[in-house]
Write an enzyme that holds these catalytic residues in place. Structure first.
Site, PDB file in Angstrom:
ATOM      1  N   GLY A  56     -11.674  58.216 -18.137  1.00 34.66           N
ATOM      2  CA  GLY A  56     -10.381  58.651 -17.632  1.00 34.66           C
ATOM      3  C   GLY A  56      -9.605  57.481 -17.066  1.00 34.66           C
ATOM      4  CD  GLN A  61      -7.583  53.969 -12.483  1.00 38.19           C
ATOM      5  OE1 GLN A  61      -7.558  55.026 -13.102  1.00 38.19           O
ATOM      6  NE2 GLN A  61      -8.677  53.234 -12.335  1.00 38.19           N
ATOM      7  CB  CYS A  98     -13.415  53.360  -9.769  1.00 37.25           C
ATOM      8  SG  CYS A  98     -11.615  53.322  -9.793  1.00 37.25           S
ATOM      9  CG  LEU A  99     -11.964  52.335 -15.796  1.00 34.59           C
ATOM     10  CD1 LEU A  99     -10.891  52.811 -16.766  1.00 34.59           C
ATOM     11  CD2 LEU A  99     -13.042  51.565 -16.521  1.00 34.59           C
ATOM     12  CG  HIS A 140     -12.410  58.945 -10.336  1.00 39.99           C
ATOM     13  ND1 HIS A 140     -13.341  58.295  -9.560  1.00 39.99           N
ATOM     14  CD2 HIS A 140     -11.586  57.983 -10.831  1.00 39.99           C
ATOM     15  CE1 HIS A 140     -13.085  56.993  -9.584  1.00 39.99           C
ATOM     16  NE2 HIS A 140     -12.022  56.781 -10.345  1.00 39.99           N
ATOM     17  CD  GLU A 141      -9.235  58.698 -13.833  1.00 35.98           C
ATOM     18  OE1 GLU A 141      -8.328  58.012 -13.335  1.00 35.98           O
ATOM     19  OE2 GLU A 141     -10.356  58.239 -14.112  1.00 35.98           O
ATOM     20  CG  HIS A 144      -7.111  56.585  -9.323  1.00 38.00           C
ATOM     21  ND1 HIS A 144      -7.215  55.455  -8.545  1.00 38.00           N
ATOM     22  CD2 HIS A 144      -8.251  56.629 -10.061  1.00 38.00           C
ATOM     23  CE1 HIS A 144      -8.354  54.840  -8.793  1.00 38.00           C
ATOM     24  NE2 HIS A 144      -9.012  55.538  -9.715  1.00 38.00           N
TER      25      HIS A 144
END
Length: 174
Positions: A56, A61, A98-99, A140-141, A144
């Site tokens: 995702g 981000q 997390c990216l 999670h997304e 953000h």
């Protein structure tokens, strides 16, 4: 979105890292469903898929403060514009990453099931029901979009350990 023009579809040059103030900003709702939005969704999808293990990605981000997320896990792929989540009371703890903090996995408790409601890139209503990992990805997304990082959900001592491990990685250059 006029300040963030996408003349061509591309993979974002970089994903914002922990410490970037944009990751702490509440993203703005999308009000115009136009080509620019479609290009953003496509660029997010390309960026998400550019590396292994990416399930995702949220627009903040890649530096775009808009309420847009994309996901792709276990054969379920799509996007949500202005998503809202309904969380189940059943919770489960599992490793999360997390990216924006690559290479760092940490156990975190989240709802096991979610119903996500939003719109697609054409403005049509969309509902996604998700269990397990996909439910975790959506939570999670959407965090953000609200300027929340997964580390914010950790108890203080765990958060300190996570941030110390992240700082150690930066110092060692790995």
């Amino acid at each position: 979105m006029s300040a963030h023009r996408f003349g061509e579809l591309r993979v974002a040059q970089f994903i914002r890292a922990f410490g970037d103030p944009l990751l702490r900003t509440v993203a703005e709702p999308v009000t115009v469903f136009d080509r620019e939005l479609r290009d953003l969704v496509k660029s997010l999808t390309l960026t998400m898929r550019a590396g292994a293990g990416r399930a995702g990605l949220a627009a903040p981000q890649i530096g775009i403060p808009r309420r847009v997320v994309v996901y792709d896990y276990d054969g379920k792929a799509g996007h949500l514009i202005n998503p809202r989540l309904e969380l189940s009371p059943r919770r489960i703890t599992a490793d999360e990453a997390c990216l924006s903090a690559p290479g760092h996995w940490w156990p975190l408790e989240r709802s096991y099931m979610v119903t996500a409601r939003g719109r697609n890139m054409q403005g049509k209503p969309v509902t996604v029901r998700a269990l397990g990992v996909l439910a975790r990805v959506l939570q999670h997304e959407v965090d953000h979009l609200d300027g929340v990082l997964f580390v914010d959900h950790l108890p203080e001592d765990e958060r300190e350990r996570f941030l110390a491990s992240l700082e150690e990685q930066v110092v060692s250059g790995s």
